[in-house]
Design an enzyme around this catalytic site. Structure first.
Site, short mmCIF file in Angstrom:
data_model
loop_
_atom_site.label_atom_id
_atom_site.label_comp_id
_atom_site.label_asym_id
_atom_site.label_seq_id
_atom_site.Cartn_x
_atom_site.Cartn_y
_atom_site.Cartn_z
N ASP A 117 0.87 -1.17 0.00
CA ASP A 117 0.00 0.00 0.00
C ASP A 117 0.90 1.22 0.00
OD1 ASP A 117 -1.71 2.09 0.46
OD2 ASP A 117 -2.63 1.25 2.26
N LYS A 181 -1.63 9.63 -13.66
CA LYS A 181 -3.04 9.82 -14.00
C LYS A 181 -3.66 10.91 -13.13
CE LYS A 181 -5.72 6.20 -14.47
NZ LYS A 181 -6.51 4.99 -14.10
#
Length: 226
Positions: A117, A181
């Site tokens: 993560d 992105k």
């Protein structure tokens, strides 16, 4: 140069049968009729997203043999596959590709994969340790699960982009590049201005493989000042 996949003249229609909702049927129909999905299956890419990086690379020359690359948000592995092929990772004099994702990624020949993560405490230090040195390119196709609330989704993906940028500023070699992105929503312009301080050239682009109805686009920052 790779030509964009062509659409088939035949269109597959999906009925709301076998327990499918209208939304699920619509999604499945779009997938079955998407030329990028069809091309990815036939060419061995793990996702249609591979073509986004291919198109960006062919226009902006981001990937070169011998480069060291970090791919954040790598699952299912399409971008990592493209990076491995284009930097010749795994070859004797080739590059190095590290793919990182919160979800497991099936092995990719030539790539080092890490389940992590990226927003967890000390995650950046663990990634830097796995990288084992500086990078020439940091890629981030990270995206948080959609909530359906446009402003919330925008804020969440911009947070991921900012975390990726902070990481890139610490690991990039001078002259390196960053691709991430973003979603349309206003604050991406602030991010562009921030990047202009640390990179010689900053662009905001939408590759042809990004669906026309999607709010996503990509920021490309090249020429890291170091």
């Amino acid at each position: 140069m790779t030509a964009p996949p062509r659409k088939s003249g035949l269109k597959v229609r999906v009925k709301t049968a076998r327990g499918r909702t209208v939304g699920q049927a619509r999604w499945l129909q779009r997938q079955l009729n998407d030329p990028y999905v069809q091309a990815a299956k036939s060419e061995g890419w793990r996702s249609r997203a591979a073509y986004k990086l291919i198109e960006l690379d062919e226009k902006y020359k981001l990937l070169k043999p011998g480069m060291r690359v970090v791919d954040l948000g790598a699952a299912p592995g399409g971008w990592t596959q493209v990076a491995v092929k284009r930097v010749k990772a795994g070859d004797a004099a080739g590059g190095f590709v590290l793919g990182v994702d919160i979800n497991p990624v099936d092995p990719i020949v030539g790539a080092t994969l890490m389940q992590q993560d990226f927003l967890a405490e000390d995650a950046d230090h663990k990634v830097i340790e796995a990288l084992g040195g500086k990078a020439d390119l940091v890629l981030s196709d990270m995206a948080a699960p959609a909530t359906g609330h446009r402003q919330t989704d925008h804020i969440r993906i911009m947070m991921l982009c900012e975390a990726a940028l902070d990481f890139a500023l610490r690991v990039l070699n001078p002259g390196g590049a960053f691709v991430a992105k973003v979603l349309r929503g206003g604050t991406e312009n602030e991010l562009l201005n921030t990047m202009k301080r640390d990179f010689r050239t900053v662009r905001h682009v939408k590759p042809p493989a990004s669906r026309a109805d999607s709010a996503e686009s990509y920021v490309i920052a090249t020429g890291f000042r170091g």
